[in-house]
Motif scaffolding. Structure first.
Motif, short mmCIF file in Angstrom:
data_model
loop_
_atom_site.label_atom_id
_atom_site.label_comp_id
_atom_site.label_asym_id
_atom_site.label_seq_id
_atom_site.Cartn_x
_atom_site.Cartn_y
_atom_site.Cartn_z
N ALA A 287 0.73 -1.54 -0.11
CA ALA A 287 0.18 -0.06 -0.03
C ALA A 287 0.75 1.15 -0.02
O ALA A 287 0.19 2.42 -0.06
CB ALA A 287 -0.87 -0.13 1.11
N THR A 288 2.12 1.18 0.34
CA THR A 288 3.06 2.37 0.12
C THR A 288 4.13 2.15 -0.89
O THR A 288 5.18 2.87 -0.93
CB THR A 288 3.82 2.49 1.43
N ARG A 289 3.82 1.05 -1.98
CA ARG A 289 4.69 0.87 -2.88
C ARG A 289 4.78 1.92 -3.62
O ARG A 289 3.53 2.48 -4.26
CB ARG A 289 4.32 -0.35 -3.37
N ASP A 290 5.97 2.46 -4.41
CA ASP A 290 5.98 3.50 -5.33
C ASP A 290 5.71 3.28 -6.55
O ASP A 290 6.62 2.69 -7.36
CB ASP A 290 7.39 4.26 -4.87
N MET A 291 4.59 3.67 -7.05
CA MET A 291 4.19 3.63 -8.40
C MET A 291 5.20 4.52 -9.50
O MET A 291 5.15 4.12 -10.72
CB MET A 291 2.83 3.82 -8.83
N ASN A 292 5.88 5.48 -8.98
CA ASN A 292 6.64 6.13 -9.85
C ASN A 292 8.24 5.81 -9.50
O ASN A 292 9.21 6.73 -9.90
CB ASN A 292 6.71 7.65 -9.62
N GLY A 293 8.42 4.57 -8.88
CA GLY A 293 9.64 4.57 -8.53
C GLY A 293 10.66 3.96 -9.82
O GLY A 293 10.04 4.01 -10.99
N GLU A 294 11.72 3.47 -9.55
CA GLU A 294 12.62 3.03 -10.49
C GLU A 294 13.01 1.49 -10.47
O GLU A 294 14.16 1.06 -10.62
CB GLU A 294 13.99 3.95 -10.41
N GLN A 295 12.05 0.56 -10.08
CA GLN A 295 12.08 -0.52 -9.92
C GLN A 295 12.72 -1.39 -11.06
O GLN A 295 12.10 -1.02 -12.14
CB GLN A 295 10.91 -1.11 -9.45
N PRO A 296 13.37 -2.46 -11.00
CA PRO A 296 13.99 -3.28 -12.19
C PRO A 296 12.51 -3.81 -12.58
O PRO A 296 11.60 -4.43 -11.93
CB PRO A 296 14.69 -4.30 -11.52
N ASN A 297 12.25 -4.01 -14.01
CA ASN A 297 11.46 -4.73 -14.60
C ASN A 297 9.90 -4.14 -14.14
O ASN A 297 9.03 -4.83 -14.07
CB ASN A 297 11.54 -6.20 -14.51
N ARG A 298 9.87 -2.81 -13.88
CA ARG A 298 8.58 -2.27 -13.41
C ARG A 298 7.40 -2.46 -14.19
O ARG A 298 6.20 -2.43 -13.74
CB ARG A 298 8.80 -0.62 -13.24
N ASP A 299 7.50 -2.58 -15.55
CA ASP A 299 6.33 -2.91 -16.31
C ASP A 299 5.45 -4.09 -16.06
O ASP A 299 4.59 -4.29 -16.54
CB ASP A 299 6.71 -2.76 -17.93
N GLN A 300 6.02 -5.06 -15.23
CA GLN A 300 5.80 -6.12 -14.98
C GLN A 300 5.14 -6.19 -13.48
O GLN A 300 4.50 -7.25 -13.25
CB GLN A 300 6.55 -7.27 -15.08
N LEU A 301 5.06 -5.12 -12.76
CA LEU A 301 5.04 -5.20 -11.37
C LEU A 301 3.42 -5.00 -11.17
O LEU A 301 2.74 -4.19 -11.96
CB LEU A 301 5.46 -4.09 -10.57
N THR A 302 2.64 -5.72 -10.77
CA THR A 302 1.23 -5.82 -10.35
C THR A 302 0.91 -5.80 -9.07
O THR A 302 1.50 -6.07 -8.16
CB THR A 302 0.74 -6.88 -11.18
N GLY A 303 -0.36 -5.62 -8.81
CA GLY A 303 -1.03 -5.69 -7.40
C GLY A 303 -1.18 -4.54 -6.84
O GLY A 303 -1.35 -3.33 -7.59
N VAL A 304 -1.47 -4.25 -5.34
CA VAL A 304 -1.82 -2.92 -4.85
C VAL A 304 -0.33 -2.03 -4.99
O VAL A 304 0.61 -2.60 -4.66
CB VAL A 304 -2.29 -3.31 -3.38
N PHE A 305 -0.59 -0.83 -5.21
CA PHE A 305 0.42 0.12 -5.07
C PHE A 305 -0.09 1.51 -4.30
O PHE A 305 -1.24 1.68 -3.95
CB PHE A 305 0.74 0.72 -6.31
N GLY A 306 0.86 2.18 -3.81
CA GLY A 306 0.25 3.48 -3.17
C GLY A 306 0.12 4.52 -4.35
O GLY A 306 0.55 4.62 -5.42
N GLY A 307 -0.89 5.30 -4.00
CA GLY A 307 -1.43 6.29 -4.86
C GLY A 307 -0.67 7.74 -4.72
O GLY A 307 -0.91 8.15 -3.59
N VAL A 308 -0.15 8.00 -5.92
CA VAL A 308 0.40 9.48 -5.87
C VAL A 308 -0.48 10.12 -6.27
O VAL A 308 -0.82 10.22 -7.51
CB VAL A 308 2.04 8.99 -6.56
N SER A 309 -0.57 11.63 -5.87
CA SER A 309 -1.22 12.61 -6.38
C SER A 309 -0.55 14.00 -6.56
O SER A 309 0.59 14.15 -5.56
CB SER A 309 -2.46 13.00 -5.73
N HIS A 310 -0.83 14.68 -7.44
CA HIS A 310 -0.15 16.07 -7.60
C HIS A 310 -0.78 17.10 -6.58
O HIS A 310 -1.57 17.75 -6.83
CB HIS A 310 0.05 16.72 -9.16
#
Length: 603
Positions: free
Chosen positions: A230-253
């Motif tokens: 629930a605090t996973r960074d959807m704008n992070g620089e994780q390896p293979n990020r295009d394959q990451l699924t499931g719940v993420f933290g929501g980032v807002s401007h």
């Protein structure tokens, strides 16, 4: 008192009578996520810039400034422009859209499929924002860097490696003022755009916690993983990020106090600093780009406009009898069009840039025959699974959490959804419908669907008239895209079916309304197809390869066939970038800044 006087002076300066035929280095048309930051950045680099905005300044409007009020902002006549679109060329299919909007004889709206006598069909409502800051002033502030593959695709199409995901990340870092992961070196902390991770509700809402745990389990994780996810960074620089699924933290401007951060505030604050050569001219509708008299590669040298409030007919306050005050301004270096995916192709066509046959139909002199202007329009498909709980949902602070999925036929993640105790079923005047405190929904976005057959066509040569817009959903790839959306719906349904009593069982509103539990796949696909909605339109003036007849722009945003003219907004993307184009468009603006300054020799 001082603040009120300062604001009054700012407003007077920004909206006062135009200086006739004044020359600037750059003219930027449109202050949204593409044009607003670009104008401010160029001025901060020392260049004189005129920024033309057809709307006014609503940055102090609490419907806008408080991010949680985005539904009010979307319905506010002070900010909205009312466009109406078609989803296909099939009249029967169009007539089945449940939220079709009509104009009644008394001037008000009717929404539905059984209009009163004399009502005129307007179509499917597609609100835009005609105000300082553009659509980043009325959106839900969801802020997501798209899949790396989206950026890499532009690099591959154009052969320009500066569009690679690796390089584009630097523009994200430049604009970020991240209020989470405060010690992170993979994010920016000094940019103009505040970005905050939303409270996922894991601690504040027992119901949110329960459903999030079920969503985590449904995507291959354990319930114990949920707090971390629930605090996973959807704008992070994780390896293979295009394959990451499931719940993420929501980032807002927005900032941590819930105040919207957007180009409107960046421009406003840059003008207020009074030390940069940025002139903001509000209530100014650009009507035509002025070219020199050269016959080979004509050069854009200025802009004609009308000044006055609510001059564009999409504005609900529009008065046809108010003609506005005509004016002109000139650019010694470049004119940059950033009017958005509907208005940018309209302005180019009105100025003689577009398909020659269409221009000649309206007696518009052809400057350059550019067939791709207003063609290959793209948009994400959106649907939802909306249910009612057996009791009121304990929603904490109205929390929303995002989920990524990769459907069975996809190579990378292709579904983004946002879930919570809300109702969102698309757009119509007065949206959304409130089903009460027991409502719970996952809104589903199909990222980068196959079809890209939409068009933005002129209705007339009148710059105050709205264009004719047909998005032509599912023109190609229907089976694959409907299959992916149905798979996502079934995934949500499987999660909801596991909700324990007393919150469950959920009673589904759509696409398979309770008490039915045996809707066929074809019935659900028909619902998804006919009731799809969207609000991420792009690609009406797309970047493309040199040999592509429909490419409007080169990789540096330059309009092909002319000089001194660029397009910097979401219309430039060859396809929709990710689930929400607002952050990618801001990144695009940062890239355009660098490209323009490098060409001007002032980087």
């Amino acid at each position: 008192m001082f603040n009120l006087l300062f604001l009054a002076l700012f407003t007077l300066t920004a909206t006062g009578a135009p200086a006739a035929d004044k020359t600037y280095e750059y003219i930027v048309v449109g202050s949204g996520p593409g044009g607003g930051p670009l104008a401010a950045n160029l001025a901060k680099a020392g260049h004189s810039v005129l920024l033309l905005e057809a709307g006014d300044d609503q940055t102090q409007n609490v419907n806008v400034s408080i991010a949680a009020n985005f539904l009010l902002a979307g319905n506010d006549p002070a900010t909205r422009w009312d466009f109406f679109v078609k989803h296909s060329d099939n009249a029967t299919r169009e007539s089945n859209y449940r939220r079709t909007t009509w104009r009644k004889t008394d001037g008000s709206f009717y929404v539905g499929t059984d209009p009163p006598a004399g009502a005129k069909r307007l179509g499917i409502y597609y609100p835009r924002a005609g105000t300082l800051g553009g659509c980043a002033m009325h959106n839900g502030c969801l802020t997501m860097n798209p899949n790396d593959a989206d950026w890499d695709a532009i690099a591959n199409i154009t052969g320009d490696s500066s569009w690679s995901a690796k390089n584009m990340r630097k523009y994200l870092i430049q604009l970020e003022h991240v209020n989470y992961l405060l010690n992170s070196t993979i994010h920016g902390h000094n940019g103009w755009l505040e970005m905050t991770m939303l409270d996922p509700g894991y601690q504040s809402s027992s119901d949110a916690k329960t459903i999030m745990q079920l969503a985590a389990e449904g995507s291959g994780f354990s319930a114990e993983d949920t707090a971390t996810l629930a605090t996973r960074d959807m704008n992070g620089e994780q390896p293979n990020r295009d394959q990451l699924t499931g719940v993420f933290g929501g980032v807002s401007h927005m900032d941590p106090q819930g105040h919207r951060s957007s180009p409107g505030y960046y421009v406003r604050n840059t003008v207020r600093e009074s030390k940069y050569p940025l002139t903001l001219q509000l209530n100014t509708l650009a009507t035509k780009i002025i070219f020199d008299n050269g016959t080979t590669n004509p050069r854009a040298v200025g802009v004609e406009y009308l000044q006055g409030q609510s001059l564009y007919s999409a504005d609900p306050r529009y008065n046809a009898s108010d003609k506005g005050i005509p004016g002109r301004a000139f650019a010694s270096k470049e004119v940059i069009v950033s009017g958005g995916s509907f208005n940018t192709p309209q302005l180019l066509k009105l100025s003689g840039i577009g398909p020659a046959d269409e221009l000649k139909k309206f007696n518009i002199s052809v400057v350059v025959d550019l067939p791709g202007v207003g063609q290959q329009v793209a948009d994400n498909y959106e649907t939802s699974l909306l249910s009612l709980g057996a009791r009121d949902v304990n929603s904490g602070n109205g929390v929303i959490y995002p989920v990524f999925l990769k459907t069975s036929a996809a190579k990378i993640r292709n579904i983004y959804m946002w879930c919570g105790s809300f109702s969102f079923e698309g757009f119509w005047p007065g949206f959304p419908e409130d089903y009460g405190p027991s409502q719970y929904e996952c809104a589903i976005v199909h990222i980068n669907p196959h079809s890209q057959a939409g068009s933005v066509m002129l209705r007339s040569a009148d710059p105050r008239d709205v264009p004719d817009i047909n998005l032509r959903f599912y023109q190609t790839g229907e089976s694959e895209d409907l299959g992916a959306l149905l798979e996502a719906v079934k995934w949500v349904r499987s999660v909801f079916s596991k909700v324990p009593s007393s919150l469950g069982p959920f009673k589904e509103k759509h696409p398979c309304p309770y008490p039915r539990s045996n809707c066929t796949d074809d019935e659900q696909k028909t619902y998804i197809k006919e009731q799809a909605y969207s609000h991420h339109v792009t690609s009406s003036c797309a970047i493309g390869a040199d040999g592509d007849n429909l490419a409007v722009l080169d990789s540096k945003f330059r309009v092909r066939g002319v000089r001194g003219l660029r397009v910097v907004d979401a219309s430039a993307f060859p396809k929709v970038p990710g689930a929400f184009p607002v952050l990618p468009t801001m990144m695009l603006s940062e890239k355009a800044t660098e490209d323009i300054l490098a060409e001007a020799g002032t980087l």
